[in-house]
Design a protein around this motif. Structure first.
Motif, PDB file in Angstrom:
ATOM      1  N   GLY A   1      31.999  88.029  79.105  1.00 17.97           N
ATOM      2  CA  GLY A   1      31.386  87.037  79.985  1.00 17.97           C
ATOM      3  C   GLY A   1      29.907  86.798  79.778  1.00 17.97           C
TER       4      GLY A   1
ATOM      5  N   LYS B   1      28.485  85.362  77.229  1.00 22.22           N
ATOM      6  CA  LYS B   1      28.306  84.042  76.615  1.00 22.22           C
ATOM      7  C   LYS B   1      29.626  83.284  76.697  1.00 22.22           C
ATOM      8  N   GLU B   2      29.551  81.977  76.448  1.00 25.05           N
ATOM      9  CA  GLU B   2      30.737  81.134  76.478  1.00 25.05           C
ATOM     10  C   GLU B   2      31.563  81.302  75.195  1.00 25.05           C
ATOM     11  N   ASN B   3      32.785  80.813  75.234  1.00 25.71           N
ATOM     12  CA  ASN B   3      33.691  80.865  74.086  1.00 25.71           C
ATOM     13  C   ASN B   3      33.106  80.075  72.908  1.00 25.71           C
ATOM     14  N   GLN B   4      33.036  80.716  71.736  1.00 28.17           N
ATOM     15  CA  GLN B   4      32.465  80.092  70.538  1.00 28.17           C
ATOM     16  C   GLN B   4      33.516  79.905  69.440  1.00 28.17           C
TER      17      GLN B   4
ATOM     18  N   ILE C   1      36.585  86.456  77.198  1.00 23.12           N
ATOM     19  CA  ILE C   1      35.664  86.146  76.101  1.00 23.12           C
ATOM     20  C   ILE C   1      34.573  87.212  76.005  1.00 23.12           C
TER      21      ILE C   1
END
Length: 371
Positions: free
Chosen positions: A163, A165-168, A227
């Motif tokens: 959590g 960072k966002e999904n890359q 994530i």
């Protein structure tokens, strides 16, 4: 494909050592460059420059960066340097390692700096240097015996960073496809020379193109949750063990993804996927240690199969480009590296045989029959 049975690395690697011509010494002009670059950076605010230059030695040299080690106050540190890197992989490694707050499962980041030097942008990364045996240095039996520790620390890496960072995943897949397009990077004259050494080279290129078809539709069909920071390219050489504890190194390709990407790549790259029992035991231990994943072993194995069926395609793209880059830069001088690449192919080969059998003989030619 019986004619290729004799080429399997297990048939000719037992109790043998292949000696390459890799050098650990640093040429005088390279050392002068390093000293000049470090003197213009923030390096001297952390370390005495003279001591670093006196103790520096080469650890690895590849198309991504040069890796060195140096000593200060009886401690060993890792120095990575590259130039004009638009992806800023060393900056990414530094920032992602910082998210782990010096937890002992990875090296600790010390310094990242970027300087302009003679019409180039030079990137500098310093981390702690991990003095340990890698999984490459120990037997498969010891690796299997320590799969529980491997699974626990891998689980911790993901759970601790979940959590942040966002999904890359989309940019991650895009970057692998771009970076694996060696035709766009290797000078044409060098690539022509290398390609003539490889039987059925063009057919293997056709396979690589096939592997990317509908890849983003297939990506979107994956169940992506939890994530977390994922290494994405763990190999035996990047897993270290000391006193029964496991660490992971070289996070320059790390991204925030569903951890099943990382599990799939780990199993594919290390060959642990070749044993159903080892794979199940690894996943069982991983799930029992990860507090945020509430899923049964059965459903997790189903999810893992989907991820492996996706990730082998990316692993094959990477491996093929690594092979071409190695031959383009070093020819056959580093035979140890070539053998490692061929061994890595043998873990991916069953997937080519299952899903693209019409290309299997050409893929075998590409890796096994290099002249």
């Amino acid at each position: 494909m019986e004619k290729y049975t004799k080429y399997k690395t297990s048939n000719f690697l037992k109790e043998k050592v292949f000696v390459g011509t890799e050098e650990s010494t640093i040429p005088k002009e390279d050392k002068s460059f390093i000293e000049d670059v470090l003197s213009k950076s923030d390096f001297s605010t952390h370390f005495p420059l003279n001591t670093a230059i006196e103790t520096i030695s080469l650890v690895d040299s590849n198309y991504e960066c040069d890796v060195y080690q140096f000593t200060h106050d009886d401690k060993v540190y890792c120095l990575k340097i590259n130039e004009d890197d638009e992806d800023e992989i060393l900056k990414k490694e530094f920032e992602n390692l910082k998210l782990l707050d010096d937890k002992p499962v990875t090296p600790s980041p010390i310094l990242f700096d970027q300087i302009e030097y003679s019409d180039s942008t030079v990137n500098i990364l310093v981390t702690t240097f991990e003095i340990s045996e890698s999984f490459e240095d120990i037997s498969d039996k010891i690796i299997v015996d320590n799969c529980d520790i491997l699974a626990q620390n891998f689980s911790f890496l993901h759970e601790y960073t979940e959590g942040k960072k966002e999904n890359q995943s989309v940019s991650f897949v895009e970057k692998i496809i771009k970076d694996s397009s060696f035709i766009n990077f290797v000078p044409k004259d060098i690539l022509n020379k290398v390609s003539k050494q490889i039987p059925n080279y063009d057919f293997h290129l056709a396979l690589l193109k096939k592997l990317t078809e509908n890849i983003f539709d297939d990506l979107n069909s994956l169940d992506q949750t939890n994530i977390s920071l994922c290494h994405t390219n763990l190999k035996k050489s990047r897993i270290l063990m000391r006193n029964g504890f496991v660490k992971f190194i070289n996070f320059q390709h790390s991204d925030f993804l569903d951890p099943f990407f990382d599990i799939a790549f780990l199993l594919l790259n290390t060959g642990l996927c070749n044993s159903k029992t080892v794979q199940e035991n690894f996943l069982r231990e991983y799930l029992s240690f990860h507090e945020n994943i509430d899923a049964s072993l059965e459903s997790s194995l189903e999810k893992l199969d989907k991820y492996k069926n996706f990730c082998y395609r990316l692993a094959m793209l990477r491996l093929s480009s690594d092979f071409i880059f190695e031959l383009s830069l070093h020819g056959n001088k580093r035979s140890n590296r070539i053998i490692k690449i061929i061994k890595a192919y043998e873990s991916l080969r069953p997937y080519i045989e299952k899903y693209h059998s019409e290309y299997l003989i050409h893929s075998d030619d590409f890796f096994y029959l290099i002249k």
